[in-house]
Enzyme design. Sequence first.
Site, PDB file in Angstrom:
ATOM      1  N   TRP A  46      11.490   1.215   5.174  1.00  0.00           N
ATOM      2  CA  TRP A  46      12.913   1.477   5.405  1.00  0.00           C
ATOM      3  C   TRP A  46      13.774   0.232   5.282  1.00  0.00           C
ATOM      4  CZ3 TRP A  46      13.954  -2.009   9.060  1.00  0.00           C
ATOM      5  CH2 TRP A  46      12.897  -2.411   9.882  1.00  0.00           C
ATOM      6  N   LYS A  88       6.744   8.444  -1.276  1.00  0.00           N
ATOM      7  CA  LYS A  88       6.908   8.870   0.116  1.00  0.00           C
ATOM      8  C   LYS A  88       7.667   7.737   0.792  1.00  0.00           C
ATOM      9  CE  LYS A  88       4.979   8.436   4.584  1.00  0.00           C
ATOM     10  NZ  LYS A  88       6.354   8.403   5.059  1.00  0.00           N
ATOM     11  N   HIS A  89       8.928   7.977   1.105  1.00  0.00           N
ATOM     12  CA  HIS A  89       9.726   6.930   1.739  1.00  0.00           C
ATOM     13  C   HIS A  89       9.443   6.924   3.248  1.00  0.00           C
ATOM     14  CE1 HIS A  89      12.594   3.828   1.642  1.00  0.00           C
ATOM     15  NE2 HIS A  89      13.416   4.319   0.742  1.00  0.00           N
ATOM     16  N   SER A  92       9.953   7.553   7.065  1.00  0.00           N
ATOM     17  CA  SER A  92      10.479   8.815   7.591  1.00  0.00           C
ATOM     18  C   SER A  92      11.877   8.678   8.202  1.00  0.00           C
ATOM     19  CB  SER A  92       9.504   9.396   8.617  1.00  0.00           C
ATOM     20  OG  SER A  92       9.129   8.389   9.505  1.00  0.00           O
ATOM     21  N   GLU A 114       2.193  -4.695  -0.791  1.00  0.00           N
ATOM     22  CA  GLU A 114       3.215  -5.691  -0.430  1.00  0.00           C
ATOM     23  C   GLU A 114       3.389  -5.595   1.077  1.00  0.00           C
ATOM     24  OE1 GLU A 114       4.473  -7.768  -2.442  1.00  0.00           O
ATOM     25  OE2 GLU A 114       4.204  -6.898  -4.435  1.00  0.00           O
ATOM     26  N   CYS A 143      10.623  -8.906   4.961  1.00  0.00           N
ATOM     27  CA  CYS A 143       9.261  -9.459   4.850  1.00  0.00           C
ATOM     28  C   CYS A 143       9.321 -10.930   4.450  1.00  0.00           C
ATOM     29  CB  CYS A 143       8.457  -8.658   3.834  1.00  0.00           C
ATOM     30  SG  CYS A 143       9.272  -8.526   2.253  1.00  0.00           S
ATOM     31  N   GLU A 195       3.932 -11.273  13.604  1.00  0.00           N
ATOM     32  CA  GLU A 195       5.169 -11.245  12.822  1.00  0.00           C
ATOM     33  C   GLU A 195       6.309 -10.811  13.750  1.00  0.00           C
ATOM     34  OE1 GLU A 195       5.297  -8.268   9.700  1.00  0.00           O
ATOM     35  OE2 GLU A 195       6.909  -9.303   8.650  1.00  0.00           O
TER      36      GLU A 195
HETATM   37  P1  NAP Z   1       5.145   0.671   8.079  1.00  0.00           P
HETATM   38  O1  NAP Z   1       5.173   1.249   9.437  1.00  0.00           O
HETATM   39  O2  NAP Z   1       3.866   0.218   7.546  1.00  0.00           O
HETATM   40  O3  NAP Z   1       5.799   1.769   7.129  1.00  0.00           O
HETATM   41  C1  NAP Z   1       5.865   1.582   5.720  1.00  0.00           C
HETATM   42  C2  NAP Z   1       5.563   2.899   5.043  1.00  0.00           C
HETATM   43  O4  NAP Z   1       4.189   3.213   5.260  1.00  0.00           O
HETATM   44  C3  NAP Z   1       6.350   4.077   5.584  1.00  0.00           C
HETATM   45  O5  NAP Z   1       6.624   4.976   4.542  1.00  0.00           O
HETATM   46  C4  NAP Z   1       5.395   4.688   6.581  1.00  0.00           C
HETATM   47  O6  NAP Z   1       5.625   6.051   6.824  1.00  0.00           O
HETATM   48  C5  NAP Z   1       4.081   4.503   5.855  1.00  0.00           C
HETATM   49  N1  NAP Z   1       2.903   4.473   6.723  1.00  0.00           N
HETATM   50  C6  NAP Z   1       2.770   3.836   7.897  1.00  0.00           C
HETATM   51  N2  NAP Z   1       1.521   3.991   8.365  1.00  0.00           N
HETATM   52  C7  NAP Z   1       0.860   4.750   7.471  1.00  0.00           C
HETATM   53  C8  NAP Z   1      -0.452   5.290   7.403  1.00  0.00           C
HETATM   54  N3  NAP Z   1      -1.344   5.040   8.351  1.00  0.00           N
HETATM   55  N4  NAP Z   1      -0.782   6.039   6.350  1.00  0.00           N
HETATM   56  C9  NAP Z   1       0.117   6.278   5.377  1.00  0.00           C
HETATM   57  N5  NAP Z   1       1.376   5.822   5.372  1.00  0.00           N
HETATM   58  C10 NAP Z   1       1.750   5.069   6.417  1.00  0.00           C
HETATM   59  O7  NAP Z   1       6.091  -0.570   7.962  1.00  0.00           O
HETATM   60  P2  NAP Z   1       7.588  -0.705   8.413  1.00  0.00           P
HETATM   61  O8  NAP Z   1       7.625  -0.869   9.890  1.00  0.00           O
HETATM   62  O9  NAP Z   1       8.380   0.400   7.820  1.00  0.00           O
HETATM   63  O10 NAP Z   1       8.000  -2.067   7.674  1.00  0.00           O
HETATM   64  C11 NAP Z   1       7.804  -3.297   8.258  1.00  0.00           C
HETATM   65  C12 NAP Z   1       6.643  -4.039   7.651  1.00  0.00           C
HETATM   66  O11 NAP Z   1       6.694  -4.003   6.235  1.00  0.00           O
HETATM   67  C13 NAP Z   1       6.704  -5.497   8.022  1.00  0.00           C
HETATM   68  O12 NAP Z   1       5.415  -5.956   8.285  1.00  0.00           O
HETATM   69  C14 NAP Z   1       7.257  -6.130   6.762  1.00  0.00           C
HETATM   70  O13 NAP Z   1       6.997  -7.497   6.654  1.00  0.00           O
HETATM   71  C15 NAP Z   1       6.607  -5.309   5.707  1.00  0.00           C
HETATM   72  N6  NAP Z   1       7.337  -5.397   4.437  1.00  0.00           N
HETATM   73  C16 NAP Z   1       6.756  -6.024   3.384  1.00  0.00           C
HETATM   74  C17 NAP Z   1       7.447  -6.161   2.187  1.00  0.00           C
HETATM   75  C18 NAP Z   1       6.861  -6.864   0.983  1.00  0.00           C
HETATM   76  O14 NAP Z   1       7.435  -6.749  -0.106  1.00  0.00           O
HETATM   77  N7  NAP Z   1       5.779  -7.594   1.097  1.00  0.00           N
HETATM   78  C19 NAP Z   1       8.733  -5.629   2.089  1.00  0.00           C
HETATM   79  C20 NAP Z   1       9.278  -4.998   3.186  1.00  0.00           C
HETATM   80  C21 NAP Z   1       8.558  -4.879   4.357  1.00  0.00           C
HETATM   81  P3  NAP Z   1       6.430   6.542   8.128  1.00  0.00           P
HETATM   82  O15 NAP Z   1       7.799   5.971   8.039  1.00  0.00           O
HETATM   83  O16 NAP Z   1       6.403   8.013   8.005  1.00  0.00           O
HETATM   84  O17 NAP Z   1       5.693   6.011   9.314  1.00  0.00           O
END
Ligand code: NAP
Length: 454
Positions: A130, A154-155, A157, A228, A262, A359
């Site tokens: 998000w 899948k964006h 939620s 990523e 990130c 983090e």
């Molecule tokens: P997240 O909780 O991992 O969510 C990212 C995506 O993954 C969402 O669509 C989420 O769906 C889905 N997801 C989460 N757990 C899953 C599972 N067990 N199985 C399948 N899909 C799953 O991360 P966030 O809190 O949104 O983002 C923050 C993290 O992303 C930070 O660690 C940040 O550093 C990292 N990030 C990295 C980059 C990069 O380019 N390296 C860029 C941006 C962010 P739901 O929303 O439905 O839970």
Amino acid sequence: MPFVSINPANEKFVVQYPAHTPEQVDEAIKNASIAFSRWRGASFGDRARLMVGAAALLESEVPVVGELMTSEMGKTFASAKGEAMKCAMTMRYFAEHAEAMLQEQSVATVGSRSGVRFDPTGVIFAVMPWNFPLWQVIRMAAPTIMAGNVVIFKHASNVPGCAKYIEELFLRSGFPPGVMTNVFVEHERVSSIIGDPRVVGVTLTGSERAGRSVAELAGTNLKKCVLELGGSDPFVIASSVDMDATVPLAVTARIQNNGQSCIGSKRFIVVRDRSEEFLEKFTGAMSAVRLGDPMDPATGLGPLVSKAQRDLLADQVTSSVAQGAVALTGGHALEGTGFFYPATVLTNVPADSPAGCEELFGPVAVVYVADDLDDAIRVANDTPWGLGGSIWAQDEREINEAIARLDVGLVFANAIVTSMPELPFGGIKLSGFGRELSAIGAREFTNAKSFFVA
Ligand code: NAP
């Protein structure tokens, strides 16, 4: 479970969509496979024409989609509009350059003709976060689609309005149905999509936890995977730094996207002979950051995305302070409506406290003092992550030293780490693997097919 967004600045309902049924997801994969069978044969010129059309449509709707982003996840309206413009620029960039990036390469062998082609592979499934609700998806999709693949995403939620907007942007600008498809699905359904034989690759941008889960599924199904993930980027300040020019950028590097990037700088490592000056000026500038309504142009820092994220950050800071860290400014969540947390500076952070080893996904800067540049680089590399890093120095020797020795996927000198379409984007260690953007990113989901004619 419906997909609902709540405005983190005022806690009001924004929009809601029902989850897709298994039958609808199956239909989406079927349509994507059919679309691929045609899209792979479209010329680069035809693909580019549609991509430029989508970029133009997006440009004409920047304030509308900007407001949607701000209302769903709280980023400032100015940064939301900037994000939409960057997406359009990147779509235009890949429309213009993908053909050259993916051009067949001739390689001299004993054959009469031989080389490498970069053929599209099929339906790519993207799981997206998000925090940059438009950019993360477009960053992956523009080069992937220009390469002749199709995307199902899948964006996150909590940004369903943005998910729907992106899908409709492609459809409204004339892309064939099935080239860019949004699915509203819960985690449990991700495994069946990755396991579907019609899906050939998967990419996830998000947390380490989600990355491990998706990579495991990709491994079990032997599918190509790009990750990523998170980071704790170092911002290294060397003796030769131009301090007055650097401090405002240090603040931006930490509070950009309300501290939820990130590649946001999270650890500020300053050499001892410049540390007092940095701490004084940086703390002063962080205390002056204006926290408030993200739609107000005077606001520098909006709310965190959700109550859960705000409470997590507050707990991380409170526990770190209880273990001996010192908050030079900020350090407490704001009472009242909205999920606000002020710009915060921590020093004396114990290595085993949350601020020392996790983090911090919010506007909290951790400052370390190093003996010299050598020690600063050692501290910078003493982390499980390796996404981005920056060096702030006037001396060319110090700059080159840091560029060579920082263990990261992206290193910037006297500039905030950012993604740009010309350069590969991605990390090492727990920050993931694979690359997005540039020719390397455009080739990630292609088949590098060798050919040899005797
Ligand atoms: P997240 O909780 O991992 O969510 C990212 C995506 O993954 C969402 O669509 C989420 O769906 C889905 N997801 C989460 N757990 C899953 C599972 N067990 N199985 C399948 N899909 C799953 O991360 P966030 O809190 O949104 O983002 C923050 C993290 O992303 C930070 O660690 C940040 O550093 C990292 N990030 C990295 C980059 C990069 O380019 N390296 C860029 C941006 C962010 P739901 O929303 O439905 O839970």
